[in-house]
Design a protein around this motif. Structure first.
Motif, PDB file in Angstrom:
ATOM      1  N   GLN A 128       0.824  -1.207   0.000  1.00  0.00           N
ATOM      2  CA  GLN A 128       0.000   0.000   0.000  1.00  0.00           C
ATOM      3  C   GLN A 128       0.865   1.267   0.000  1.00  0.00           C
ATOM      4  O   GLN A 128       0.537   2.247  -0.672  1.00  0.00           O
ATOM      5  CB  GLN A 128      -0.918  -0.004   1.216  1.00  0.00           C
ATOM      6  CG  GLN A 128      -1.992  -1.072   1.196  1.00  0.00           C
ATOM      7  CD  GLN A 128      -2.901  -0.977   2.410  1.00  0.00           C
ATOM      8  OE1 GLN A 128      -3.618   0.024   2.589  1.00  0.00           O
ATOM      9  NE2 GLN A 128      -2.868  -1.992   3.259  1.00  0.00           N
ATOM     10  N   ALA A 129       1.971   1.229   0.745  1.00  0.00           N
ATOM     11  CA  ALA A 129       2.862   2.384   0.795  1.00  0.00           C
ATOM     12  C   ALA A 129       3.467   2.673  -0.577  1.00  0.00           C
ATOM     13  O   ALA A 129       3.555   3.826  -1.009  1.00  0.00           O
ATOM     14  CB  ALA A 129       3.959   2.159   1.829  1.00  0.00           C
ATOM     15  N   LEU A 130       3.875   1.622  -1.285  1.00  0.00           N
ATOM     16  CA  LEU A 130       4.469   1.814  -2.617  1.00  0.00           C
ATOM     17  C   LEU A 130       3.423   2.266  -3.625  1.00  0.00           C
ATOM     18  O   LEU A 130       3.716   3.078  -4.520  1.00  0.00           O
ATOM     19  CB  LEU A 130       5.141   0.519  -3.072  1.00  0.00           C
ATOM     20  CG  LEU A 130       6.457   0.214  -2.343  1.00  0.00           C
ATOM     21  CD1 LEU A 130       6.879  -1.226  -2.572  1.00  0.00           C
ATOM     22  CD2 LEU A 130       7.548   1.171  -2.803  1.00  0.00           C
ATOM     23  N   ASP A 131       2.205   1.765  -3.510  1.00  0.00           N
ATOM     24  CA  ASP A 131       1.128   2.260  -4.369  1.00  0.00           C
ATOM     25  C   ASP A 131       0.909   3.754  -4.150  1.00  0.00           C
ATOM     26  O   ASP A 131       0.695   4.517  -5.109  1.00  0.00           O
ATOM     27  CB  ASP A 131      -0.167   1.507  -4.083  1.00  0.00           C
ATOM     28  CG  ASP A 131      -0.202   0.112  -4.706  1.00  0.00           C
ATOM     29  OD1 ASP A 131       0.609  -0.124  -5.627  1.00  0.00           O
ATOM     30  OD2 ASP A 131      -1.018  -0.722  -4.281  1.00  0.00           O
ATOM     31  N   LEU A 132       0.971   4.168  -2.886  1.00  0.00           N
ATOM     32  CA  LEU A 132       0.807   5.584  -2.560  1.00  0.00           C
ATOM     33  C   LEU A 132       1.946   6.413  -3.158  1.00  0.00           C
ATOM     34  O   LEU A 132       1.721   7.482  -3.740  1.00  0.00           O
ATOM     35  CB  LEU A 132       0.755   5.762  -1.044  1.00  0.00           C
ATOM     36  CG  LEU A 132       0.652   7.205  -0.529  1.00  0.00           C
ATOM     37  CD1 LEU A 132      -0.643   7.847  -0.985  1.00  0.00           C
ATOM     38  CD2 LEU A 132       0.757   7.238   0.988  1.00  0.00           C
ATOM     39  N   LEU A 133       3.180   5.917  -3.035  1.00  0.00           N
ATOM     40  CA  LEU A 133       4.317   6.637  -3.604  1.00  0.00           C
ATOM     41  C   LEU A 133       4.212   6.722  -5.121  1.00  0.00           C
ATOM     42  O   LEU A 133       4.576   7.735  -5.725  1.00  0.00           O
ATOM     43  CB  LEU A 133       5.627   5.957  -3.203  1.00  0.00           C
ATOM     44  CG  LEU A 133       5.979   5.946  -1.718  1.00  0.00           C
ATOM     45  CD1 LEU A 133       7.310   5.234  -1.494  1.00  0.00           C
ATOM     46  CD2 LEU A 133       6.029   7.360  -1.156  1.00  0.00           C
ATOM     47  N   ALA A 134       3.736   5.657  -5.755  1.00  0.00           N
ATOM     48  CA  ALA A 134       3.592   5.661  -7.206  1.00  0.00           C
ATOM     49  C   ALA A 134       2.543   6.664  -7.659  1.00  0.00           C
ATOM     50  O   ALA A 134       2.643   7.222  -8.756  1.00  0.00           O
ATOM     51  CB  ALA A 134       3.232   4.260  -7.702  1.00  0.00           C
ATOM     52  N   ARG A 135       1.542   6.922  -6.813  1.00  0.00           N
ATOM     53  CA  ARG A 135       0.480   7.872  -7.181  1.00  0.00           C
ATOM     54  C   ARG A 135       0.851   9.314  -6.890  1.00  0.00           C
ATOM     55  O   ARG A 135       0.365  10.225  -7.575  1.00  0.00           O
ATOM     56  CB  ARG A 135      -0.813   7.531  -6.429  1.00  0.00           C
ATOM     57  CG  ARG A 135      -1.447   6.215  -6.815  1.00  0.00           C
ATOM     58  CD  ARG A 135      -2.899   6.157  -6.322  1.00  0.00           C
ATOM     59  NE  ARG A 135      -3.016   6.433  -4.896  1.00  0.00           N
ATOM     60  CZ  ARG A 135      -2.939   5.504  -3.945  1.00  0.00           C
ATOM     61  NH1 ARG A 135      -2.720   4.236  -4.286  1.00  0.00           N
ATOM     62  NH2 ARG A 135      -3.078   5.817  -2.672  1.00  0.00           N
ATOM     63  N   GLY A 189       4.292  10.510  -5.952  1.00  0.00           N
ATOM     64  CA  GLY A 189       5.675  10.933  -6.136  1.00  0.00           C
ATOM     65  C   GLY A 189       6.011  11.146  -7.590  1.00  0.00           C
ATOM     66  O   GLY A 189       5.156  11.451  -8.428  1.00  0.00           O
ATOM     67  N   ALA A 190       7.272  10.954  -7.925  1.00  0.00           N
ATOM     68  CA  ALA A 190       7.745  11.215  -9.279  1.00  0.00           C
ATOM     69  C   ALA A 190       7.082  10.302 -10.299  1.00  0.00           C
ATOM     70  O   ALA A 190       6.895  10.683 -11.453  1.00  0.00           O
ATOM     71  CB  ALA A 190       9.265  11.031  -9.336  1.00  0.00           C
ATOM     72  N   ALA A 191       6.697   9.097  -9.877  1.00  0.00           N
ATOM     73  CA  ALA A 191       6.116   8.161 -10.833  1.00  0.00           C
ATOM     74  C   ALA A 191       4.729   8.580 -11.292  1.00  0.00           C
ATOM     75  O   ALA A 191       4.207   8.061 -12.271  1.00  0.00           O
ATOM     76  CB  ALA A 191       6.049   6.760 -10.213  1.00  0.00           C
ATOM     77  N   ALA A 192       4.124   9.556 -10.602  1.00  0.00           N
ATOM     78  CA  ALA A 192       2.772   9.976 -10.957  1.00  0.00           C
ATOM     79  C   ALA A 192       2.741  10.816 -12.224  1.00  0.00           C
ATOM     80  O   ALA A 192       1.682  11.083 -12.764  1.00  0.00           O
ATOM     81  CB  ALA A 192       2.151  10.765  -9.800  1.00  0.00           C
ATOM     82  N   GLY A 193       3.888  11.252 -12.713  1.00  0.00           N
ATOM     83  CA  GLY A 193       3.922  12.055 -13.926  1.00  0.00           C
ATOM     84  C   GLY A 193       4.691  13.333 -13.726  1.00  0.00           C
ATOM     85  O   GLY A 193       5.182  13.633 -12.634  1.00  0.00           O
ATOM     86  N   SER A 194       4.780  14.113 -14.783  1.00  0.00           N
ATOM     87  CA  SER A 194       5.614  15.314 -14.757  1.00  0.00           C
ATOM     88  C   SER A 194       5.142  16.331 -13.732  1.00  0.00           C
ATOM     89  O   SER A 194       5.938  17.060 -13.163  1.00  0.00           O
ATOM     90  CB  SER A 194       5.644  15.962 -16.149  1.00  0.00           C
ATOM     91  OG  SER A 194       4.332  16.301 -16.566  1.00  0.00           O
ATOM     92  N   THR A 195       3.824  16.381 -13.474  1.00  0.00           N
ATOM     93  CA  THR A 195       3.334  17.373 -12.524  1.00  0.00           C
ATOM     94  C   THR A 195       3.736  17.040 -11.102  1.00  0.00           C
ATOM     95  O   THR A 195       3.753  17.910 -10.235  1.00  0.00           O
ATOM     96  CB  THR A 195       1.800  17.462 -12.590  1.00  0.00           C
ATOM     97  OG1 THR A 195       1.251  16.153 -12.341  1.00  0.00           O
ATOM     98  CG2 THR A 195       1.349  17.929 -13.966  1.00  0.00           C
ATOM     99  N   ALA A 196       4.055  15.761 -10.840  1.00  0.00           N
ATOM    100  CA  ALA A 196       4.435  15.364  -9.484  1.00  0.00           C
ATOM    101  C   ALA A 196       5.926  15.072  -9.368  1.00  0.00           C
ATOM    102  O   ALA A 196       6.390  14.645  -8.331  1.00  0.00           O
ATOM    103  CB  ALA A 196       3.638  14.129  -9.058  1.00  0.00           C
TER     104      ALA A 196
END
Length: 447
Positions: A290-297, A299-306
């Protein structure tokens, strides 16, 4: 017959014209304005005539830099030391390591260029003056309350009394577990902002709050609080875990990073203790997923805006994902995929921001963990995605390490049990004779 006329004298090689690259900042007097806490790079080039001679093999230009302080009672930097001049002082570019220059001082740097040829010697020199900006002074940093609970208490950190001529000032906060907070061991709580205050959710232990204060021109100083913070440990339960993850899901990006990292540190300590306290293995693995899913949403993995906007943000996020993946046996297939996407995004971002030693170590530890996981539960496409992300992240880290590198500098090396990375920049004119130490120091790579 009349005697033959003497042969004409060989053509004389004219001295090279030397040009310095424009300075990013200059004083009113036209001098280069630099900051002591950052690398100083003086880059030169030669005129067309000198370059043409070199191309035709008529001249082999040599370089020598020298430095002289223009401020009384200030020592000249020792350009013979690789700790001061990492790329040496015998090339077209001079790099001065951070803290090699005295704040408030002025220096004259002279570059001499010469070539000994069959047509005679040619020598020329040029000088540039550097003024060093003073960092902010006079302030302190405080934190309250002095005691609190892990993952529950919001500690308030405040910077007060800082002064500087170059406004506005920016502040970045962090904590360290070392007494009085030695520089280089800080866990950043976020990037630089104009606010002189910050809040922090922390893991258990004795902490020292720190602040980095930067003026408008980049001069920076660091201070640690005199009063430590005592953070009591929290026994993790299913209810407490749900509360932490729920709070992280609704928090701002910095607070979410703090919560996830503190949670991961809690889980890692319990796993290392092996006393059966807290969550069982399935709950631990689920929490990391769940923590990694949150980071993916978020953090940097969420796209250029994040994506991280600064090297400080990158350092914070890489430390967080490294903490979550620190126990490879607790990473589910879904967690592995999420972690690989996060580390790939962070490593790719480092090509733009550059990468600090702490960031590169955090990223390589995550890659190491991914290579140590049990991949048998991955679908074929997931296996390919993780493999591709690991290779892509290593390449991205290489670009980040090379971003500000200069030919002649010692190679940057980041190592772990399963991933080793060496990166260095070479002068392409001398590439055929160059070698690069293989990662981990085993052998060399011929260029």
């Amino acid at each position: 017959p009349p005697p033959s006329p003497p042969p004409p004298p060989p053509p004389r090689v004219q001295p090279a014209e030397i040009f310095f690259a424009p300075a990013a900042l200059t004083t009113e007097a036209g001098e280069r304005y630099v900051t002591a806490n950052a690398r100083t790079v003086l880059e030169s080039s030669l005129g067309d005539y000198a370059l043409d001679l070199a191309r035709r093999g008529r001249a082999d230009w040599h370089y020598e830099w020298s430095a002289r302080p223009l401020t009384p009672r200030v020592r000249a930097p020792d350009l013979r030391s690789r700790e001061v001049a990492p790329a040496g002082a015998a090339g077209p570019v001079l790099v001065l390591a951070p803290l090699s220059l005295t704040p408030g001082a002025r220096y004259a740097f002279t570059l001499t260029v010469w070539s000994d040829t069959d047509f005679g010697a040619a020598r020329s020199s040029a000088r540039t003056v550097v003024a060093v900006n003073r960092p902010p002074t006079g302030g302190i940093v405080t934190a309250s309350p002095p005691t609190g609970a892990e993952l529950e208490t919001d500690f308030e950190i405040l910077a007060r009394g800082w002064e500087d001529d170059e406004l506005p000032m920016l502040y970045a906060f962090g904590v360290t577990e070392l007494p009085r907070g030695r520089a280089g061991a800080d866990s950043l709580l976020g990037g630089f902002s104009a606010s002189p205050r910050s809040s922090a959710v922390l893991g258990a232990g004795n902490k020292t709050a720190v602040v980095r204060v930067r003026d408008a021109l980049g001069a920076e100083t660091r201070a640690a609080s005199l009063r430590p913070l005592a953070v009591r440990p929290l026994k993790m339960t299913t209810a407490a875990l749900g509360s932490v993850l729920g709070r992280a899901a609704g928090a701002d990006a910095d607070t979410a990073q703090q919560l996830v990292r503190a949670l991961a540190e809690n889980l890692n300590k319990a796993s290392s203790a092996g006393d059966g306290a807290g969550l069982d293995e399935a709950e631990d693995a689920g929490a990391r997923e769940q923590a990694l899913d949150l980071l993916a949403r978020t953090g940097a993995a969420a796209g250029s805006t994040a994506a991280p906007a600064s090297i400080e943000k990158l350092e914070q996020q890489s430390a967080t994902v490294a903490a979550v993946t620190a126990v490879p046996a607790r990473l589910t297939p879904r967690a592995q995929v999420a972690a690989s996407s996060v580390v790939l995004a962070l490593a790719s971002a480092s090509a733009t921001t550059g990468v600090s030693a702490a960031t590169s170590q955090g990223l390589v530890l995550t890659l190491d963990a991914l290579l140590a996981t049990n991949a048998s539960g991955l679908e074929l496409h997931e296996h390919a995605a993780v493999n591709s992300a690991v290779v892509g992240a290593a390449r991205g880290m290489g670009r980040g390490l090379l971003k500000d590198a200069v030919p002649g500098e010692r190679a940057a090396e980041v190592t772990s049990q399963r991933v080793n990375l060496t990166a260095a920049r070479f002068d392409r004119r001398r590439l055929a004779n160059a070698t690069l130490a293989a990662p981990g120091g085993q052998g060399v790579v011929a260029m």
